[in-house]
Design a protein around this motif. Structure first.
Motif, PDB file in Angstrom:
ATOM      1  N   ILE A 182       0.833  -1.203   0.000  1.00  0.00           N
ATOM      2  CA  ILE A 182       0.000   0.000   0.000  1.00  0.00           C
ATOM      3  C   ILE A 182       0.868   1.254   0.000  1.00  0.00           C
ATOM      4  N   GLY A 183       1.971   1.220   0.756  1.00  0.00           N
ATOM      5  CA  GLY A 183       2.893   2.348   0.732  1.00  0.00           C
ATOM      6  C   GLY A 183       3.465   2.570  -0.665  1.00  0.00           C
ATOM      7  N   HIS A 184       3.765   1.480  -1.352  1.00  0.00           N
ATOM      8  CA  HIS A 184       4.284   1.570  -2.720  1.00  0.00           C
ATOM      9  C   HIS A 184       3.223   2.126  -3.666  1.00  0.00           C
ATOM     10  N   LEU A 185       1.980   1.689  -3.516  1.00  0.00           N
ATOM     11  CA  LEU A 185       0.900   2.210  -4.357  1.00  0.00           C
ATOM     12  C   LEU A 185       0.734   3.714  -4.158  1.00  0.00           C
ATOM     13  N   LEU A 186       0.816   4.156  -2.917  1.00  0.00           N
ATOM     14  CA  LEU A 186       0.700   5.590  -2.644  1.00  0.00           C
ATOM     15  C   LEU A 186       1.850   6.357  -3.296  1.00  0.00           C
ATOM     16  N   ALA A 187       3.044   5.767  -3.265  1.00  0.00           N
ATOM     17  CA  ALA A 187       4.191   6.417  -3.913  1.00  0.00           C
ATOM     18  C   ALA A 187       3.974   6.493  -5.416  1.00  0.00           C
ATOM     19  N   CYS A 188       3.398   5.452  -5.991  1.00  0.00           N
ATOM     20  CA  CYS A 188       3.133   5.451  -7.438  1.00  0.00           C
ATOM     21  C   CYS A 188       2.117   6.516  -7.830  1.00  0.00           C
ATOM     22  N   THR A 189       1.155   6.789  -6.945  1.00  0.00           N
ATOM     23  CA  THR A 189       0.142   7.803  -7.264  1.00  0.00           C
ATOM     24  C   THR A 189       0.745   9.200  -7.310  1.00  0.00           C
ATOM     25  N   GLU A 190       1.934   9.369  -6.770  1.00  0.00           N
ATOM     26  CA  GLU A 190       2.597  10.672  -6.802  1.00  0.00           C
ATOM     27  C   GLU A 190       3.306  10.923  -8.139  1.00  0.00           C
ATOM     28  N   LEU A 191       3.445   9.873  -8.955  1.00  0.00           N
ATOM     29  CA  LEU A 191       3.992  10.060 -10.296  1.00  0.00           C
ATOM     30  C   LEU A 191       2.949  10.784 -11.143  1.00  0.00           C
ATOM     31  N   TRP A 192       3.352  11.826 -11.838  1.00  0.00           N
ATOM     32  CA  TRP A 192       2.378  12.670 -12.538  1.00  0.00           C
ATOM     33  C   TRP A 192       1.660  11.939 -13.666  1.00  0.00           C
ATOM     34  N   ASN A 193       2.275  10.865 -14.189  1.00  0.00           N
ATOM     35  CA  ASN A 193       1.682  10.146 -15.320  1.00  0.00           C
ATOM     36  C   ASN A 193       0.906   8.902 -14.889  1.00  0.00           C
ATOM     37  N   VAL A 194       0.708   8.706 -13.587  1.00  0.00           N
ATOM     38  CA  VAL A 194       0.018   7.518 -13.075  1.00  0.00           C
ATOM     39  C   VAL A 194      -1.259   7.925 -12.345  1.00  0.00           C
ATOM     40  N   GLU A 195      -2.376   7.342 -12.765  1.00  0.00           N
ATOM     41  CA  GLU A 195      -3.658   7.564 -12.094  1.00  0.00           C
ATOM     42  C   GLU A 195      -4.177   6.230 -11.583  1.00  0.00           C
ATOM     43  N   LEU A 196      -4.425   6.155 -10.291  1.00  0.00           N
ATOM     44  CA  LEU A 196      -4.904   4.918  -9.665  1.00  0.00           C
ATOM     45  C   LEU A 196      -6.260   5.166  -9.023  1.00  0.00           C
ATOM     46  N   GLN A 197      -7.240   4.324  -9.382  1.00  0.00           N
ATOM     47  CA  GLN A 197      -8.565   4.393  -8.794  1.00  0.00           C
ATOM     48  C   GLN A 197      -8.915   3.041  -8.173  1.00  0.00           C
ATOM     49  N   ILE A 198      -9.525   3.103  -7.014  1.00  0.00           N
ATOM     50  CA  ILE A 198      -9.975   1.889  -6.330  1.00  0.00           C
ATOM     51  C   ILE A 198     -11.468   1.716  -6.564  1.00  0.00           C
ATOM     52  N   MET A 199     -11.833   0.520  -7.011  1.00  0.00           N
ATOM     53  CA  MET A 199     -13.254   0.190  -7.147  1.00  0.00           C
ATOM     54  C   MET A 199     -13.730  -0.287  -5.779  1.00  0.00           C
ATOM     55  N   PRO A 200     -14.660   0.438  -5.155  1.00  0.00           N
ATOM     56  CA  PRO A 200     -15.059   0.089  -3.786  1.00  0.00           C
ATOM     57  C   PRO A 200     -15.722  -1.284  -3.691  1.00  0.00           C
ATOM     58  N   LEU A 201     -15.591  -1.872  -2.521  1.00  0.00           N
ATOM     59  CA  LEU A 201     -16.134  -3.203  -2.283  1.00  0.00           C
ATOM     60  C   LEU A 201     -17.637  -3.226  -2.521  1.00  0.00           C
ATOM     61  N   ARG A 202     -18.294  -2.169  -2.101  1.00  0.00           N
ATOM     62  CA  ARG A 202     -19.742  -2.059  -2.322  1.00  0.00           C
ATOM     63  C   ARG A 202     -19.993  -1.095  -3.476  1.00  0.00           C
ATOM     64  N   GLN A 203     -20.290  -1.663  -4.618  1.00  0.00           N
ATOM     65  CA  GLN A 203     -20.600  -0.872  -5.800  1.00  0.00           C
ATOM     66  C   GLN A 203     -21.623  -1.664  -6.621  1.00  0.00           C
ATOM     67  N   PRO A 204     -22.917  -1.339  -6.446  1.00  0.00           N
ATOM     68  CA  PRO A 204     -23.956  -2.119  -7.134  1.00  0.00           C
ATOM     69  C   PRO A 204     -23.959  -1.937  -8.645  1.00  0.00           C
ATOM     70  N   TYR A 205     -23.303  -0.896  -9.139  1.00  0.00           N
ATOM     71  CA  TYR A 205     -23.247  -0.651 -10.575  1.00  0.00           C
ATOM     72  C   TYR A 205     -21.799  -0.807 -11.038  1.00  0.00           C
ATOM     73  N   HIS A 206     -21.530  -1.860 -11.779  1.00  0.00           N
ATOM     74  CA  HIS A 206     -20.148  -2.223 -12.107  1.00  0.00           C
ATOM     75  C   HIS A 206     -20.086  -2.730 -13.549  1.00  0.00           C
ATOM     76  N   ALA A 207     -19.343  -2.002 -14.405  1.00  0.00           N
ATOM     77  CA  ALA A 207     -19.268  -2.356 -15.831  1.00  0.00           C
ATOM     78  C   ALA A 207     -18.179  -3.377 -16.133  1.00  0.00           C
ATOM     79  N   GLY A 208     -17.476  -3.825 -15.096  1.00  0.00           N
ATOM     80  CA  GLY A 208     -16.350  -4.722 -15.334  1.00  0.00           C
ATOM     81  C   GLY A 208     -16.558  -6.145 -14.885  1.00  0.00           C
ATOM     82  N   THR A 209     -17.800  -6.562 -14.783  1.00  0.00           N
ATOM     83  CA  THR A 209     -18.058  -7.899 -14.241  1.00  0.00           C
ATOM     84  C   THR A 209     -17.650  -9.023 -15.194  1.00  0.00           C
TER      85      THR A 209
END
Length: 273
Positions: A182-209
């Motif tokens: 998790i610390g590494h993921l946070l460091a990666c999000t500080e790179l200007w060319n990297v965008e990280l999004q977390i899909m929440p555990l509870r999400q009734p609408y999900h296009a990636g099933t």
């Protein structure tokens, strides 16, 4: 990326590492001293010498000059493939990554290989039967770490990652491995060319099933997709299929947490460990 069992030998990578070590010792330098001269970490130099990490072009050039290697390192690196340790069905996609200007990745199984720590990679690979030999394991880890150089490649690649929250809640490898990850993921999000999004555990609408997916745009503005399953991988180039994947990925970006909210969730998750 799956843990394929059909892999290439890493002999050429090990040979490059041995040559680097020989030139370093000839120059009477320790790994720490060479790392300082090259502006790389000690761990990076050690991994290259051990044949576990693919050196970047910048690393080779700096080492060539710092060690006065007579052009030997430049010549050797041309015979070291970036495909070492990669599953057969993944190699074509890995080659496309090298010429990408944009890369989108959705994962619901594991943290994407480009964002993994070495400890997490090791835990993932040891979890999936059959257990690899020590040599196979080191080849696979080396290949995965080498691909991560893409995050800092110049010219840069624009990265978008969507990762399921459940992947992190699994605590693969244990709490210490997860905390470091998790610390590494946070460091990666500080790179200007990297965008990280977390899909929440509870999400009734999900296009990636339908499962994980990757999308890639090359420097010639061609689009490719990639889908992977058990011991298989499929490169997708049909425009209609690419359009469908783009539609789904765009929908997921709106359904996942924003990058800022994702970083905040990661910080809370790390604090809870």
């Amino acid at each position: 990326m799956a843990n394929g069992s059909t892999l290439e030998s890493s002999d050429s990578l090990k040979a490059f590492g041995a040559a680097l070590k020989a030139f370093r010792e000839r120059a009477l330098l320790t790994q720490e001293q060479l790392a300082e001269r090259l502006s790389y970490s000690h761990a990076s130099v050690a991994s290259v010498e051990q044949g576990r990490r693919m050196p970047t072009a910048a690393f080779v050039e700096r080492a060539e000059e710092a060690l006065e290697a007579f052009g030997v390192l430049r010549a050797m690196i041309r015979h070291v493939g970036r495909q070492r340790g990669l599953a057969v069905w993944f190699r074509e996609w890995a080659e496309l990554e090298e010429v990408a200007v944009g890369l989108c990745t959705y994962e619901c199984r594991v943290v994407p290989g480009l964002l993994q720590t070495e400890a997490y990679t090791r835990a993932v690979m040891l979890n999936v039967p059959p257990p690899p030999s020590e040599e196979q394991l080191e080849q696979r880890i080396a290949a995965r770490l080498a691909r991560q150089e893409l995050l800092r490649r110049r010219p840069p690649i624009a990265f978008s990652f969507i990762v399921e929250e459940s992947v992190l809640l699994r605590h693969t490898g244990g709490e210490d491995v997860t905390r470091e990850l998790i610390g590494h993921l946070l460091a990666c999000t500080e790179l200007w060319n990297v965008e990280l999004q977390i899909m929440p555990l509870r999400q009734p609408y999900h296009a990636g099933t339908d499962g994980p997916m990757r999308l890639l745009e090359t420097s010639e503005h061609q689009w490719f997709g990639y889908s992977e399953g058990q011991q298989t991988g499929q490169l997708i180039s049909v425009p209609e299929d690419i359009s469908l994947m783009q539609m789904r990925y765009a929908k997921m970006r709106s359904q996942a947490l924003s990058p800022a909210d994702s970083a905040e969730l990661l910080q809370r998750m790390r604090g809870a460990l």
